[in-house]
Design a protein around this motif. Structure first.
Motif, mmCIF file in Angstrom:
data_model
loop_
_atom_site.group_PDB
_atom_site.id
_atom_site.type_symbol
_atom_site.label_atom_id
_atom_site.label_comp_id
_atom_site.label_asym_id
_atom_site.label_seq_id
_atom_site.Cartn_x
_atom_site.Cartn_y
_atom_site.Cartn_z
ATOM 1 N N SER A 149 0.857 -1.183 0.000
ATOM 2 C CA SER A 149 0.000 0.000 0.000
ATOM 3 C C SER A 149 0.895 1.235 0.000
ATOM 4 N N ALA A 150 0.358 2.333 -0.430
ATOM 5 C CA ALA A 150 1.125 3.577 -0.422
ATOM 6 C C ALA A 150 1.401 4.000 1.013
ATOM 7 N N ALA A 151 2.627 4.429 1.276
ATOM 8 C CA ALA A 151 2.992 4.849 2.629
ATOM 9 C C ALA A 151 2.138 6.027 3.080
ATOM 10 N N SER A 152 1.799 6.924 2.155
ATOM 11 C CA SER A 152 0.973 8.085 2.514
ATOM 12 C C SER A 152 -0.401 7.640 3.000
ATOM 13 N N ASP A 153 -0.961 6.589 2.390
ATOM 14 C CA ASP A 153 -2.261 6.082 2.821
ATOM 15 C C ASP A 153 -2.161 5.488 4.224
ATOM 16 N N ALA A 154 -1.061 4.773 4.482
ATOM 17 C CA ALA A 154 -0.890 4.144 5.791
ATOM 18 C C ALA A 154 -0.794 5.191 6.892
ATOM 19 N N PHE A 155 0.006 6.220 6.679
ATOM 20 C CA PHE A 155 0.174 7.236 7.720
ATOM 21 C C PHE A 155 -1.074 8.106 7.866
ATOM 22 N N GLU A 156 -1.790 8.320 6.779
ATOM 23 C CA GLU A 156 -3.036 9.080 6.874
ATOM 24 C C GLU A 156 -4.055 8.347 7.728
ATOM 25 N N ALA A 157 -4.050 7.028 7.637
ATOM 26 C CA ALA A 157 -5.001 6.235 8.429
ATOM 27 C C ALA A 157 -4.722 6.329 9.919
ATOM 28 N N LEU A 158 -3.519 6.726 10.289
ATOM 29 C CA LEU A 158 -3.162 6.794 11.708
ATOM 30 C C LEU A 158 -3.427 8.164 12.315
ATOM 31 N N GLY A 159 -3.760 9.139 11.489
ATOM 32 C CA GLY A 159 -3.811 10.516 11.962
ATOM 33 C C GLY A 159 -5.065 10.892 12.711
ATOM 34 N N ASN A 160 -5.394 10.168 13.765
ATOM 35 C CA ASN A 160 -6.582 10.499 14.554
ATOM 36 C C ASN A 160 -6.456 9.842 15.924
ATOM 37 N N GLU A 161 -6.842 10.552 16.983
ATOM 38 C CA GLU A 161 -6.694 10.026 18.339
ATOM 39 C C GLU A 161 -7.611 8.831 18.595
ATOM 40 N N VAL A 162 -8.773 8.791 17.944
ATOM 41 C CA VAL A 162 -9.665 7.642 18.106
ATOM 42 C C VAL A 162 -8.975 6.378 17.600
ATOM 43 N N ARG A 163 -8.335 6.482 16.461
ATOM 44 C CA ARG A 163 -7.655 5.315 15.882
ATOM 45 C C ARG A 163 -6.444 4.910 16.723
ATOM 46 N N MET A 164 -5.744 5.896 17.265
ATOM 47 C CA MET A 164 -4.630 5.583 18.154
ATOM 48 C C MET A 164 -5.123 4.842 19.401
ATOM 49 N N ALA A 165 -6.275 5.245 19.901
ATOM 50 C CA ALA A 165 -6.838 4.596 21.088
ATOM 51 C C ALA A 165 -7.176 3.135 20.803
ATOM 52 N N VAL A 166 -7.645 2.841 19.591
ATOM 53 C CA VAL A 166 -7.956 1.457 19.206
ATOM 54 C C VAL A 166 -6.684 0.613 19.220
ATOM 55 N N LEU A 167 -5.606 1.137 18.621
ATOM 56 C CA LEU A 167 -4.348 0.387 18.594
ATOM 57 C C LEU A 167 -3.809 0.162 19.999
ATOM 58 N N SER A 173 -12.427 4.080 23.544
ATOM 59 C CA SER A 173 -12.048 5.169 22.638
ATOM 60 C C SER A 173 -12.724 6.471 23.070
ATOM 61 N N PRO A 174 -12.209 7.607 22.598
ATOM 62 C CA PRO A 174 -12.855 8.891 22.901
ATOM 63 C C PRO A 174 -13.955 9.262 21.903
ATOM 64 N N ALA A 175 -14.380 8.315 21.072
ATOM 65 C CA ALA A 175 -15.410 8.603 20.065
ATOM 66 C C ALA A 175 -16.733 8.943 20.739
ATOM 67 N N ASP A 176 -17.492 9.867 20.115
ATOM 68 C CA ASP A 176 -18.771 10.302 20.677
ATOM 69 C C ASP A 176 -19.931 9.413 20.248
ATOM 70 N N THR A 177 -19.879 8.911 19.016
ATOM 71 C CA THR A 177 -20.987 8.100 18.499
ATOM 72 C C THR A 177 -20.456 6.815 17.880
ATOM 73 N N THR A 178 -21.305 5.808 17.878
ATOM 74 C CA THR A 178 -20.897 4.538 17.267
ATOM 75 C C THR A 178 -20.742 4.673 15.762
ATOM 76 N N ALA A 179 -21.532 5.553 15.142
ATOM 77 C CA ALA A 179 -21.429 5.752 13.694
ATOM 78 C C ALA A 179 -20.060 6.339 13.341
ATOM 79 N N GLY A 180 -19.639 7.341 14.095
ATOM 80 C CA GLY A 180 -18.328 7.932 13.854
ATOM 81 C C GLY A 180 -17.206 6.942 14.142
ATOM 82 N N PHE A 181 -17.392 6.139 15.187
ATOM 83 C CA PHE A 181 -16.364 5.162 15.544
ATOM 84 C C PHE A 181 -16.246 4.100 14.447
ATOM 85 N N ALA A 182 -17.355 3.697 13.876
ATOM 86 C CA ALA A 182 -17.328 2.695 12.803
ATOM 87 C C ALA A 182 -16.512 3.195 11.618
#
Length: 364
Positions: free
Chosen positions: A54-72, A107-116
Protein backbone atom coordinates in the motif's frame (compact mmCIF):
# COMPACT_ATOMS: atom_id res chain seq x y z
CA UNK A 1 42.44 -0.95 20.36
CA UNK A 2 41.58 2.46 18.94
CA UNK A 3 37.93 2.91 18.00
CA UNK A 4 37.14 6.07 16.04
CA UNK A 5 34.70 7.67 13.63
CA UNK A 6 31.28 6.23 12.91
CA UNK A 7 32.20 3.20 14.93
CA UNK A 8 35.97 3.35 15.14
CA UNK A 9 39.28 2.28 13.65
CA UNK A 10 41.77 -0.19 15.01
CA UNK A 11 45.51 -0.14 15.49
CA UNK A 12 47.30 -2.63 13.32
CA UNK A 13 49.74 -5.24 14.49
CA UNK A 14 52.83 -6.72 12.82
CA UNK A 15 52.92 -7.21 9.07
CA UNK A 16 51.29 -10.33 7.73
CA UNK A 17 51.53 -12.13 4.42
CA UNK A 18 48.72 -13.59 2.33
CA UNK A 19 50.07 -17.08 2.98
CA UNK A 20 48.88 -16.81 6.58
CA UNK A 21 45.26 -17.10 5.48
CA UNK A 22 44.05 -20.64 6.16
CA UNK A 23 42.48 -22.41 3.23
CA UNK A 24 38.72 -22.55 3.43
CA UNK A 25 37.57 -26.12 3.03
CA UNK A 26 35.13 -26.68 0.22
CA UNK A 27 31.83 -27.98 1.53
CA UNK A 28 29.43 -30.03 -0.56
CA UNK A 29 26.02 -30.67 0.93
CA UNK A 30 24.89 -34.27 0.62
CA UNK A 31 21.79 -36.22 1.58
CA UNK A 32 21.00 -39.88 2.03
CA UNK A 33 18.55 -41.62 -0.29
CA UNK A 34 17.55 -45.18 -1.09
CA UNK A 35 20.03 -45.10 -3.95
CA UNK A 36 22.89 -44.01 -1.73
CA UNK A 37 24.49 -40.62 -1.08
CA UNK A 38 23.64 -37.98 -3.65
CA UNK A 39 24.61 -34.35 -4.07
CA UNK A 40 21.90 -31.87 -3.08
CA UNK A 41 20.38 -29.58 -5.66
CA UNK A 42 21.47 -25.94 -5.57
CA UNK A 43 18.27 -24.76 -3.87
CA UNK A 44 15.03 -26.51 -3.09
CA UNK A 45 12.16 -25.03 -5.04
CA UNK A 46 9.88 -22.95 -2.81
CA UNK A 47 6.80 -20.94 -3.63
CA UNK A 48 7.43 -17.21 -3.89
CA UNK A 49 5.90 -15.18 -1.05
CA UNK A 50 2.80 -13.16 -1.79
CA UNK A 51 3.38 -9.44 -1.22
CA UNK A 52 0.64 -6.83 -1.01
CA UNK A 53 1.79 -3.23 -0.83
CA UNK A 54 0.00 0.00 0.00
CA UNK A 55 1.12 3.58 -0.42
CA UNK A 56 2.99 4.85 2.63
CA UNK A 57 0.97 8.08 2.51
CA UNK A 58 -2.26 6.08 2.82
CA UNK A 59 -0.89 4.14 5.79
CA UNK A 60 0.17 7.24 7.72
CA UNK A 61 -3.04 9.08 6.87
CA UNK A 62 -5.00 6.23 8.43
CA UNK A 63 -3.16 6.79 11.71
CA UNK A 64 -3.81 10.52 11.96
CA UNK A 65 -6.58 10.50 14.55
CA UNK A 66 -6.69 10.03 18.34
CA UNK A 67 -9.67 7.64 18.11
CA UNK A 68 -7.66 5.32 15.88
CA UNK A 69 -4.63 5.58 18.15
CA UNK A 70 -6.84 4.60 21.09
CA UNK A 71 -7.96 1.46 19.21
CA UNK A 72 -4.35 0.39 18.59
CA UNK A 73 -3.38 1.04 22.22
CA UNK A 74 -6.35 -0.92 23.50
CA UNK A 75 -5.41 -3.98 21.47
CA UNK A 76 -1.68 -3.69 22.18
CA UNK A 77 -1.76 -3.02 25.90
CA UNK A 78 0.24 -5.46 28.02
CA UNK A 79 0.79 -8.06 25.32
CA UNK A 80 3.48 -10.70 24.94
CA UNK A 81 4.22 -12.37 21.60
CA UNK A 82 4.09 -15.89 23.01
CA UNK A 83 4.42 -17.96 26.13
CA UNK A 84 7.40 -20.15 27.03
CA UNK A 85 5.94 -23.10 25.17
CA UNK A 86 5.85 -21.13 21.93
CA UNK A 87 2.06 -20.79 21.74
CA UNK A 88 0.22 -17.50 21.89
CA UNK A 89 -1.37 -16.58 25.21
CA UNK A 90 -4.84 -15.20 25.53
CA UNK A 91 -3.34 -11.70 25.82
CA UNK A 92 -0.79 -12.04 22.99
CA UNK A 93 -1.04 -9.99 19.79
CA UNK A 94 -1.92 -13.18 17.93
CA UNK A 95 -4.91 -13.96 20.15
CA UNK A 96 -5.94 -10.76 21.92
CA UNK A 97 -9.17 -9.66 20.27
CA UNK A 98 -11.97 -7.20 21.05
CA UNK A 99 -15.45 -6.62 19.76
CA UNK A 100 -16.72 -3.37 18.27
CA UNK A 101 -18.42 -2.49 21.56
CA UNK A 102 -15.31 -3.20 23.66
CA UNK A 103 -13.16 -1.02 21.45
CA UNK A 104 -15.76 1.76 21.36
CA UNK A 105 -15.82 1.87 25.18
CA UNK A 106 -12.03 2.38 25.23
CA UNK A 107 -12.05 5.17 22.64
CA UNK A 108 -12.86 8.89 22.90
CA UNK A 109 -15.41 8.60 20.06
CA UNK A 110 -18.77 10.30 20.68
CA UNK A 111 -20.99 8.10 18.50
CA UNK A 112 -20.90 4.54 17.27
CA UNK A 113 -21.43 5.75 13.69
CA UNK A 114 -18.33 7.93 13.85
CA UNK A 115 -16.36 5.16 15.54
CA UNK A 116 -17.33 2.69 12.80
CA UNK A 117 -15.84 5.07 10.21
CA UNK A 118 -12.53 5.22 12.10
CA UNK A 119 -12.46 1.45 12.49
CA UNK A 120 -12.89 1.00 8.73
CA UNK A 121 -9.85 3.22 8.08
CA UNK A 122 -7.69 0.90 10.21
CA UNK A 123 -9.01 -2.43 8.97
CA UNK A 124 -6.78 -4.46 6.64
CA UNK A 125 -3.67 -2.31 7.18
CA UNK A 126 -3.54 -2.20 10.98
CA UNK A 127 -6.49 -4.34 12.06
CA UNK A 128 -7.90 -7.63 10.88
CA UNK A 129 -11.29 -9.20 11.47
CA UNK A 130 -11.29 -12.45 13.36
CA UNK A 131 -13.62 -14.74 15.28
CA UNK A 132 -16.07 -17.30 13.98
CA UNK A 133 -18.38 -14.59 12.69
CA UNK A 134 -15.76 -11.95 11.91
CA UNK A 135 -17.13 -9.79 14.72
CA UNK A 136 -13.84 -9.33 16.60
CA UNK A 137 -10.75 -7.30 15.81
CA UNK A 138 -7.05 -8.02 16.25
CA UNK A 139 -3.84 -6.20 15.36
CA UNK A 140 -1.94 -6.99 12.20
CA UNK A 141 1.87 -7.04 12.27
CA UNK A 142 1.92 -3.39 11.18
CA UNK A 143 -0.59 -2.51 13.88
CA UNK A 144 1.55 -4.08 16.60
CA UNK A 145 4.68 -2.33 15.36
CA UNK A 146 3.01 1.08 15.28
CA UNK A 147 1.38 0.65 18.69
CA UNK A 148 4.64 -0.41 20.33
CA UNK A 149 6.63 2.38 18.67
CA UNK A 150 4.14 4.91 19.99
CA UNK A 151 4.31 3.45 23.50
CA UNK A 152 8.12 3.53 23.35
CA UNK A 153 8.15 7.18 22.26
CA UNK A 154 9.95 6.36 19.02
CA UNK A 155 8.01 8.98 17.07
CA UNK A 156 7.35 11.49 19.84
CA UNK A 157 10.24 11.65 22.35
CA UNK A 158 13.58 13.41 21.89
CA UNK A 159 15.97 12.49 24.68
CA UNK A 160 19.22 14.27 25.56
CA UNK A 161 21.57 13.60 28.47
CA UNK A 162 25.18 13.76 29.55
CA UNK A 163 28.03 14.02 29.52
CA UNK A 164 28.25 10.66 31.30
CA UNK A 165 31.83 9.50 32.05
CA UNK A 166 32.55 6.03 30.69
CA UNK A 167 35.58 5.35 32.88
CA UNK A 168 37.74 4.69 29.81
CA UNK A 169 40.75 6.63 28.58
CA UNK A 170 40.70 8.05 25.06
CA UNK A 171 42.42 5.57 22.69
CA UNK A 172 43.24 8.39 20.25
CA UNK A 173 45.13 10.91 22.38
CA UNK A 174 45.70 8.73 25.50
CA UNK A 175 45.48 11.79 27.72
CA UNK A 176 41.77 12.49 27.98
CA UNK A 177 38.79 10.45 29.16
CA UNK A 178 35.79 9.28 27.18
CA UNK A 179 32.30 10.52 27.98
CA UNK A 180 28.92 9.84 26.38
CA UNK A 181 26.57 12.63 25.32
CA UNK A 182 23.09 12.07 23.90
CA UNK A 183 21.43 14.70 21.72
CA UNK A 184 18.00 13.99 20.22
CA UNK A 185 18.32 10.19 20.60
CA UNK A 186 21.83 10.03 19.15
CA UNK A 187 24.72 9.07 21.46
CA UNK A 188 28.30 10.18 20.82
CA UNK A 189 31.21 8.83 22.84
CA UNK A 190 34.04 11.37 22.62
CA UNK A 191 37.18 12.51 24.39
CA UNK A 192 36.82 15.36 26.89
CA UNK A 193 40.35 16.52 26.03
CA UNK A 194 41.03 16.19 22.29
CA UNK A 195 37.33 16.36 21.44
CA UNK A 196 37.44 13.57 18.85
CA UNK A 197 34.52 11.13 18.72
CA UNK A 198 35.01 7.40 19.03
CA UNK A 199 31.52 6.47 17.88
CA UNK A 200 28.11 7.95 17.18
CA UNK A 201 25.04 5.71 17.23
CA UNK A 202 21.27 6.11 17.68
CA UNK A 203 19.64 5.08 20.95
CA UNK A 204 15.89 4.50 21.45
CA UNK A 205 14.31 7.18 23.66
CA UNK A 206 12.64 4.64 25.97
CA UNK A 207 16.08 3.34 27.02
CA UNK A 208 16.51 6.16 29.54
CA UNK A 209 13.44 5.10 31.56
CA UNK A 210 14.20 3.61 35.02
CA UNK A 211 17.98 3.54 34.38
CA UNK A 212 20.72 5.49 36.14
CA UNK A 213 23.67 6.74 34.01
CA UNK A 214 25.83 3.66 34.60
CA UNK A 215 23.06 1.25 33.62
CA UNK A 216 22.19 3.49 30.68
CA UNK A 217 25.67 3.08 29.19
CA UNK A 218 25.55 -0.66 29.80
CA UNK A 219 22.23 -0.86 27.97
CA UNK A 220 23.67 1.20 25.11
CA UNK A 221 26.58 -1.25 24.80
CA UNK A 222 24.36 -4.36 24.90
CA UNK A 223 21.87 -2.87 22.47
CA UNK A 224 24.48 -2.23 19.79
CA UNK A 225 26.41 -5.45 20.38
CA UNK A 226 23.20 -7.29 19.54
CA UNK A 227 22.62 -5.14 16.44
CA UNK A 228 26.21 -5.63 15.26
CA UNK A 229 25.92 -9.38 15.69
CA UNK A 230 22.69 -9.54 13.68
CA UNK A 231 24.10 -7.25 10.99
CA UNK A 232 27.25 -9.35 10.70
CA UNK A 233 25.03 -12.41 10.20
CA UNK A 234 23.48 -10.72 7.17
CA UNK A 235 20.13 -9.72 8.69
CA UNK A 236 19.02 -6.10 9.01
CA UNK A 237 17.98 -5.38 12.64
CA UNK A 238 15.47 -2.79 11.44
CA UNK A 239 13.54 -4.63 8.73
CA UNK A 240 15.05 -8.18 8.60
CA UNK A 241 16.01 -7.79 4.92
CA UNK A 242 19.41 -8.96 3.70
CA UNK A 243 22.26 -6.93 5.17
CA UNK A 244 25.14 -6.66 2.72
CA UNK A 245 28.55 -6.77 4.37
CA UNK A 246 31.92 -5.93 2.85
CA UNK A 247 35.39 -4.80 3.83
CA UNK A 248 36.25 -1.34 2.55
CA UNK A 249 38.50 1.64 3.18
CA UNK A 250 37.10 4.19 5.65
CA UNK A 251 35.04 7.02 4.05
CA UNK A 252 36.60 10.49 3.75
CA UNK A 253 34.24 11.84 6.41
CA UNK A 254 35.83 9.42 8.87
CA UNK A 255 39.49 9.49 7.83
CA UNK A 256 39.65 13.23 8.50
CA UNK A 257 39.14 12.48 12.19
CA UNK A 258 41.52 9.51 12.46
CA UNK A 259 45.21 9.41 13.28
CA UNK A 260 47.36 8.93 10.18
CA UNK A 261 48.21 5.39 11.30
CA UNK A 262 44.53 4.41 11.24
CA UNK A 263 43.31 6.35 8.19
CA UNK A 264 44.06 3.56 5.71
CA UNK A 265 42.79 0.64 7.79
CA UNK A 266 39.96 -1.47 6.48
CA UNK A 267 36.52 -1.20 8.01
CA UNK A 268 33.34 -3.22 7.77
CA UNK A 269 30.55 -1.62 5.76
CA UNK A 270 27.12 -3.01 6.64
CA UNK A 271 24.34 -1.86 4.36
CA UNK A 272 20.65 -2.70 3.93
CA UNK A 273 19.40 -1.81 0.46
CA UNK A 274 15.78 -2.24 1.60
CA UNK A 275 15.46 0.31 4.42
CA UNK A 276 18.78 2.18 4.21
CA UNK A 277 20.18 1.06 7.57
CA UNK A 278 23.97 1.46 7.24
CA UNK A 279 26.98 1.25 9.51
CA UNK A 280 30.76 1.63 9.29
CA UNK A 281 32.62 -0.26 12.02
CA UNK A 282 36.06 -1.65 12.83
CA UNK A 283 36.52 -5.22 11.65
CA UNK A 284 37.07 -6.30 15.27
CA UNK A 285 33.53 -5.30 16.27
CA UNK A 286 32.10 -7.58 13.59
CA UNK A 287 33.71 -10.70 15.12
CA UNK A 288 33.17 -10.08 18.85
CA UNK A 289 30.34 -12.61 18.99
CA UNK A 290 32.06 -15.25 16.85
CA UNK A 291 32.15 -18.62 18.69
CA UNK A 292 35.96 -18.83 18.43
CA UNK A 293 36.32 -15.42 20.08
CA UNK A 294 33.79 -16.16 22.82
CA UNK A 295 35.46 -19.52 23.54
CA UNK A 296 38.96 -17.98 23.57
CA UNK A 297 37.98 -15.45 26.23
CA UNK A 298 36.10 -18.11 28.20
CA UNK A 299 39.14 -20.41 28.18
CA UNK A 300 41.11 -17.57 29.78
CA UNK A 301 38.47 -16.95 32.45
CA UNK A 302 37.13 -13.81 30.79
CA UNK A 303 33.92 -12.64 29.15
CA UNK A 304 34.38 -10.80 25.86
CA UNK A 305 31.31 -8.70 26.72
CA UNK A 306 32.98 -7.18 29.78
CA UNK A 307 34.65 -4.53 27.61
CA UNK A 308 32.36 -1.98 25.90
CA UNK A 309 32.28 -1.53 22.12
CA UNK A 310 33.80 1.96 22.39
CA UNK A 311 36.97 0.53 23.97
CA UNK A 312 37.38 -3.24 23.54
CA UNK A 313 40.99 -3.08 24.77
CA UNK A 314 44.55 -2.73 23.51
CA UNK A 315 44.94 -6.52 23.35
CA UNK A 316 43.29 -6.39 19.90
CA UNK A 317 45.11 -5.73 16.64
CA UNK A 318 44.12 -5.66 12.99
CA UNK A 319 46.37 -6.41 10.03
CA UNK A 320 45.45 -6.10 6.36
CA UNK A 321 46.64 -9.36 4.82
CA UNK A 322 45.42 -8.44 1.35
CA UNK A 323 43.31 -5.73 -0.27
CA UNK A 324 42.75 -7.54 -3.57
CA UNK A 325 40.87 -9.57 -2.55
CA UNK A 326 40.31 -8.13 0.90
CA UNK A 327 41.43 -10.13 3.90
CA UNK A 328 42.00 -8.79 7.40
CA UNK A 329 43.54 -10.67 10.28
CA UNK A 330 42.02 -9.71 13.63
CA UNK A 331 44.27 -10.77 16.49
CA UNK A 332 43.73 -10.82 20.25
CA UNK A 333 46.34 -11.81 22.84
CA UNK A 334 45.49 -13.15 26.31
CA UNK A 335 47.90 -14.77 28.77
CA UNK A 336 50.61 -15.33 26.14
CA UNK A 337 48.19 -17.01 23.73
CA UNK A 338 47.14 -15.44 20.44
CA UNK A 339 43.90 -15.95 18.54
CA UNK A 340 43.85 -14.98 14.87
CA UNK A 341 40.52 -14.50 13.09
CA UNK A 342 40.78 -14.15 9.30
CA UNK A 343 37.97 -12.04 7.84
CA UNK A 344 37.26 -12.26 4.10
CA UNK A 345 36.03 -9.48 1.84
CA UNK A 346 32.38 -10.37 2.42
CA UNK A 347 33.01 -10.17 6.19
CA UNK A 348 32.69 -13.92 6.66
CA UNK A 349 35.25 -15.64 8.88
CA UNK A 350 37.50 -17.64 6.56
CA UNK A 351 39.39 -19.33 9.39
CA UNK A 352 40.78 -19.04 12.90
CA UNK A 353 44.07 -20.02 14.52
CA UNK A 354 45.32 -20.24 18.13
CA UNK A 355 49.01 -20.28 18.95
CA UNK A 356 51.51 -19.30 21.62
CA UNK A 357 52.33 -15.60 21.55
CA UNK A 358 55.97 -16.19 22.47
CA UNK A 359 56.53 -18.46 19.47
CA UNK A 360 55.05 -15.75 17.24
CA UNK A 361 57.45 -13.16 18.63
CA UNK A 362 60.43 -15.43 18.13
CA UNK A 363 59.40 -16.16 14.54
CA UNK A 364 59.08 -12.46 13.78
Amino acid sequence: MSDAGTEGANESGAEATPTELPERAAVEETRESDAGTVTADTEAAAPAPEVESSAASDAFEALGNEVRMAVLRALAGGEDDSDAAGEGTSDSPERRTMTFSELFERSPADTTAGFAYHLRQLTDLFLRRTGDEGDRYALTYAGRQVARAIAAGTYTDRVSFGPVPTGDACPLCESGDLAAVCEANSVTVACDDCGRGVLTLPFPPSARRDRDPERLLSAFDRHHRHRLSVMSDGVCPECAATMDAALASPPDSLTDRLPDSDAERAQVLLDCAQCGCRLHAPVTLAVLEHPAVVAFFHDHGLNVRDRPIWNVGDEWTETVVSDDPWCVRVGVELDDELLDVFVAGDCSVAGTRRRGAESVRQAS
